[in-house]
Design an enzyme around this catalytic site. Sequence first.
Site, PDB file in Angstrom:
ATOM      1  CE  LYS A  40      26.584   4.253  23.904  1.00 31.81           C
ATOM      2  NZ  LYS A  40      25.987   2.921  23.645  1.00 31.81           N
TER       3      LYS A  40
ATOM      4  CE1 TYR B 168      29.885   5.280  25.033  1.00 35.34           C
ATOM      5  CE2 TYR B 168      29.456   7.008  26.646  1.00 35.34           C
ATOM      6  CZ  TYR B 168      29.321   5.698  26.226  1.00 35.34           C
ATOM      7  OH  TYR B 168      28.603   4.799  26.998  1.00 35.34           O
TER       8      TYR B 168
ATOM      9  CG  PHE C 287      25.360   0.564  34.997  1.00 34.53           C
ATOM     10  CD1 PHE C 287      24.562  -0.517  35.316  1.00 34.53           C
ATOM     11  CD2 PHE C 287      24.799   1.831  34.999  1.00 34.53           C
ATOM     12  CE1 PHE C 287      23.234  -0.354  35.640  1.00 34.53           C
ATOM     13  CE2 PHE C 287      23.458   2.008  35.313  1.00 34.53           C
ATOM     14  CZ  PHE C 287      22.670   0.908  35.638  1.00 34.53           C
TER      15      PHE C 287
ATOM     16  CB  THR D  32      30.531  -2.169  31.996  1.00 34.83           C
ATOM     17  OG1 THR D  32      31.388  -1.019  31.923  1.00 34.83           O
ATOM     18  CG2 THR D  32      29.083  -1.728  32.210  1.00 34.83           C
TER      19      THR D  32
ATOM     20  CB  SER E 185      25.644   6.757  27.544  1.00 38.27           C
ATOM     21  OG  SER E 185      26.447   7.350  28.550  1.00 38.27           O
TER      22      SER E 185
ATOM     23  CG  ASP F 288      32.126  -5.540  13.507  1.00 44.20           C
ATOM     24  OD1 ASP F 288      31.242  -4.713  13.825  1.00 44.20           O
ATOM     25  OD2 ASP F 288      33.301  -5.196  13.299  1.00 44.20           O
TER      26      ASP F 288
ATOM     27  CG  ASP G 153      30.368  -9.816  22.503  1.00 41.90           C
ATOM     28  OD1 ASP G 153      31.306  -9.141  22.020  1.00 41.90           O
ATOM     29  OD2 ASP G 153      29.895  -9.601  23.635  1.00 41.90           O
TER      30      ASP G 153
END
Length: 270
Positions: A180, A176, A209, A211, A163, A71, A36
Amino acid sequence: MDVKGTVALITGGASGLGAATARRLFDAGASVVLIDLPSSAGAAFAADLNAGHLNAGATEAGPRAVFAPADVTNEAEVQAAVDTAAGLGPLRIVVNCAGIATPGKVLGRDGILPLDTFNRVIQVNLIGTFNVLRLAAAAMVATEPVLTEQGGPERGVIVNTASVAAFDGQIGQPAYAASKGAVAAMTLPLARELARSLVRVVTIAPGIFETPMMATLPREAQDSLGRQVPHPSRLGRPAEYASLVAHIVDNAMLNGETIRLDGAIRMGPK
C-alpha cells in the site's frame, strides 16, 4: 467530470468498497464493468444493478453493468475486461479496489515468513493495481477529451486504493504496508506523466472500514476497532468511500494526491 454516459472499470467490484463504488457510479449514470474473481458474486451483483435500473423504467438497450471475471495480476484477463469496458462507451473512470491483507510477522510462531506469502500480497495489491491502470490508461487516452464543469478538457480519472497502513503499518503487516505504501508512492509520478494525456490519478487511503475482510471478525472485535477512531467513532462505511470517489471524479483539481479517509485514526503498533 460528468459521470453520466461514461464507462467505469472497477476492480474488486463484487463486494465491499468496489461494490459500493460501482453502485454509486451506476446510479449517477455510468456504465460499470466489474472486475473480480470468477468465484465472486460479480455476476449476481451486475444482474442486480441492471434489474433495479430496468425496474426504475430505463429504456436503454443492453445492460449497463457487466461482470468481467479476471485476476488483476493476469494481463490477458485484464485486457479482455478493458476491451469490454471500451466497447460500452468512453472509458473515463478506473477504480482499483481489489486487494488482499494476508497477515504475517517476519519471525512468527511457525518460523520465518514464507517469501511466497509476502510476494502474493505485493503481486495482488501493487502489481495488480499497476497492471489494471496501465492497460486501462491506454484505452482512456484513446478517447476524445470532454469539457468539465470547471471548463477544462479531461479524458479520465484513475483512483487507486492504498491504506492507512501505508503510513501506520502495524506488527504483522510488512507485506500489506509495503504494497500500500508503494501504491501511494507511485501516485504523483503517474499523475505527472498522464497529465499530458489529460488523465488524473488520485489515491484513497482508507482507515478501518466495513469490508468482507472485516466481517470475518467477531462483532465485539469490530466494535472495539471502531471505538479507536477519534471521530466518527465507528468503522467506515463503503458508501463513504464511494462518495469520495464520486467527488474525486467531479473535482478537476484533485490530482496526484493520496487522501486519508480514516476519521483521524493513527494506528498503533499492534
